[in-house]
Design a protein around this motif. Structure first.
Motif, PDB file in Angstrom:
ATOM      1  N   LYS A   7       0.853  -1.193   0.000  1.00  0.00           N
ATOM      2  CA  LYS A   7       0.000   0.000   0.000  1.00  0.00           C
ATOM      3  C   LYS A   7       0.888   1.242   0.000  1.00  0.00           C
ATOM      4  O   LYS A   7       1.795   1.352   0.832  1.00  0.00           O
ATOM      5  CB  LYS A   7      -0.926   0.002   1.225  1.00  0.00           C
ATOM      6  CG  LYS A   7      -1.783   1.254   1.354  1.00  0.00           C
ATOM      7  CD  LYS A   7      -1.274   2.200   2.404  1.00  0.00           C
ATOM      8  CE  LYS A   7      -1.978   3.547   2.397  1.00  0.00           C
ATOM      9  NZ  LYS A   7      -1.503   4.441   3.469  1.00  0.00           N
ATOM     10  N   GLY A 204      -7.947   8.431   5.948  1.00  0.00           N
ATOM     11  CA  GLY A 204      -6.792   7.560   6.210  1.00  0.00           C
ATOM     12  C   GLY A 204      -7.094   6.088   6.001  1.00  0.00           C
ATOM     13  O   GLY A 204      -6.278   5.226   6.327  1.00  0.00           O
ATOM     14  N   ASP A 207      -5.126   2.286   4.477  1.00  0.00           N
ATOM     15  CA  ASP A 207      -4.417   1.225   5.216  1.00  0.00           C
ATOM     16  C   ASP A 207      -5.372   0.058   5.458  1.00  0.00           C
ATOM     17  O   ASP A 207      -5.008  -1.116   5.324  1.00  0.00           O
ATOM     18  CB  ASP A 207      -3.937   1.728   6.591  1.00  0.00           C
ATOM     19  CG  ASP A 207      -3.020   2.924   6.499  1.00  0.00           C
ATOM     20  OD1 ASP A 207      -2.261   3.010   5.526  1.00  0.00           O
ATOM     21  OD2 ASP A 207      -3.077   3.789   7.409  1.00  0.00           O
ATOM     22  N   LYS A 262      -1.317   8.455  13.473  1.00  0.00           N
ATOM     23  CA  LYS A 262      -1.898   8.495  12.133  1.00  0.00           C
ATOM     24  C   LYS A 262      -1.239   7.519  11.153  1.00  0.00           C
ATOM     25  O   LYS A 262      -1.794   7.221  10.094  1.00  0.00           O
ATOM     26  CB  LYS A 262      -1.713   9.939  11.631  1.00  0.00           C
ATOM     27  CG  LYS A 262      -2.512  10.315  10.437  1.00  0.00           C
ATOM     28  CD  LYS A 262      -2.145  11.755  10.053  1.00  0.00           C
ATOM     29  CE  LYS A 262      -2.452  12.040   8.612  1.00  0.00           C
ATOM     30  NZ  LYS A 262      -1.578  13.089   8.090  1.00  0.00           N
TER      31      LYS A 262
HETATM   32 MG    MG Z   1      -2.506   7.366   6.084  1.00  0.00          MG
END
Ligand code: MG
Ligand code: ADP
Ligand code: ASP
Length: 447
Positions: A7, A204, A207, A262
């Protein structure tokens, strides 16, 4: 066949040089093929959200200017990579869709959560098409596959939750390509809801796309490539001397991400612990440098905290002392169903309190609970010290807290691998470095 999934986050695909590094990493890490999940180019999701806001607020000119900035930045990067004509056909419909969605939002004077998810998906789709074209140019057997073919969720737009069995079934359509050694490039962050509409997994969330796809496709390893040397002992923006951690347990990684670090999305650890694949966090800028390996377990005899995490922007909600627990729990449940994130809940002889982050429809639930007598106060943050050693001996964390001035600090709880407490958010810039110096940097293993 063992499957590896990579990723690349926004900064890893944010510029032509970064993209070239990502292609080199994919070439060396995926000699037998695999899956590559990519985020939108750095800054794109923020710009898309600003455009939606401007369109909904009746400012179509400003919305168009933002869409144009996105188009121009992508065109510049593609040009630098010599890929302008390779992406033209795939990008054309995406950019048209972006304009049409913004136009619709201007006309309606607002953006539905469903339309907003559709708009946000343009960022990841532009980026995945670009990365697929770059990989082909680099000689990889690459092919774009849309994440919505494989990743299935419920219909909670903006913070969708995965449907695991449906994802496992749907992801099998990629197997044939993978068995032939292809490198499949797909979008992070986006998925398909029960009605076929685009959903997103929360900011976010790429992930989590990677780990969910890793679980569904039975990957042996998932590598998260980002812009720091793996998971560090603190947020480097507050603690520049934070050190890379070579190994973490899944429980430590889950606690750190859950309490705001994060570098890994909070929901990304659950698939790893269910499925057991190796999870690596590494630096696209320094492919051969330090990295973190997240293991199912980690021996931590006698160790204190290895890292400190925090989340700001929280509201502390306190119920009246005489509130009954079932009523309080109903409120907590309603908030959660409306998308509020829960960072701690205490119920004891001094009453009931919930630390939460509320946006969108959760704000309306919060306002109603206030009308019914609960008191909401904003400006709070949660801080968590994390380490396997705290499971058996939380004293190193508690001793570090005892000597520090943490204004209005209230212990939230200690359980599992963390000791967490609440503080006012303005104390974070001094408190986090002080905590790190006091108990993390002494004890963290040097990678
Ligand atoms: Mg991120
Ligand atoms: P990506 O775009 O690759 O997904 P993110 O910006 O989402 O990257 O996450 C990486 C960032 O997380 C780092 O640049 C760093 O500023 C921040 N961060 C916060 N806490 C930590 C931590 N404990 N370890 C590493 N990075 C952290
Ligand atoms: N592009 C999305 C975001 O900015 C998802 C991600 O980067 O993981 O939140």
């Amino acid at each position: 066949m063992t499957l590896t999934l990579l990723k690349f986050g926004g900064s890893s695909v944010g510029s032509a040089p970064a993209l070239r590094r990502a292609a080199a990493i994919a070439t060396s890490e995926l000699p037998l093929g695999g899956v590559v999940v990519v985020s939108a180019l750095k800054g794109t999701t923020d710009r898309l959200l600003e455009a939606a806001l401007a369109a909904g607020a009746g400012d179509p000119a400003s919305a168009r200017a933002r869409a144009e900035a996105i188009r121009a930045h992508h065109a510049e990067v593609a040009d630098e990579l010599g890929l302008s004509s390779a992406v033209e056909e795939a990008w054309g419909p995406l950019l048209h869709r972006l304009d049409a969605l913004l136009e619709g939002m201007s006309l309606f004077g607002g953006a539905s959560p469903r339309a907003k998810d559709e708009l946000l998906s343009v960022g990841e789709s532009l980026s995945a098409r670009l990365v697929a074209a770059l990989f082909v140019q680099s000689g990889l057997p690459a092919r774009f596959r849309d994440a919505r073919e494989a990743l299935r969720t419920d219909g909670r737009h903006g913070a969708a939750r995965p449907h695991l069995a449906a994802t496992r079934r749907a992801a099998q359509v990629w197997k044939e390509d993978l068995d032939r050694g292809a490198v499949l490039v797909t979008q992070g962050f986006i998925a398909q809801g029960p009605d076929g509409a685009t959903t997103t997994l929360g900011r976010g969330g790429s992930d989590t796309s990677a780990t969910l796809l890793g679980e569904a496709l039975k990957a042996a390893e998932v590598q998260i490539w980002t812009d720091v040397d793996g998971v560090l002992s603190a947020d480097p923006s507050l603690v520049p001397s934070a050190r890379p951690l070579s190994r973490l347990s899944q429980a430590e990684a889950a606690a750190l991400s859950g309490f705001g670090a994060k570098v890994l999305h909070a929901d990304s650890l659950a698939p790893a612990s269910r499925s057991g694949f190796r999870l690596i966090v590494a630096n696209t800028l320094k492919a051969g440098g330090a990295r973190t390996e997240v293991l199912a377990t980690r021996d931590a005899e006698g160790e204190g905290p290895v890292s400190v995490a925090y989340k700001e922007g929280l509201t502390l909600l306190r119920w009246p002392l005489d509130a009954k627990l079932p009523e309080v729990l109903r409120g907590v449940q309603e908030l959660e169903e409306a998308g509020a994130l829960r960072y701690g809940f205490i119920s004891g002889p001094e009453g009931h309190a919930l630390a939460l982050r509320a946006e969108g429809s959760a704000l309306a639930v919060l306002a109603r609970l206030e009308e019914e007598g609960a008191e909401a106060e904003s400006g709070w943050a949660v801080v968590a010290l994390v380490g396997e050693g705290l499971r058996t001996d939380p004293r190193p964390a508690l001793e570090a807290l005892a000597g520090l001035k943490a204004p209005s600090g209230a212990l939230l709880g200690s359980g599992g691998v963390s000791v967490a407490f609440l503080t006012r958010e303005q104390s974070l810039p001094a408190l986090i470095p002080a905590l790190h110096a006091r108990c993390v940097s002494d004890l963290a293993p040097i990678a």
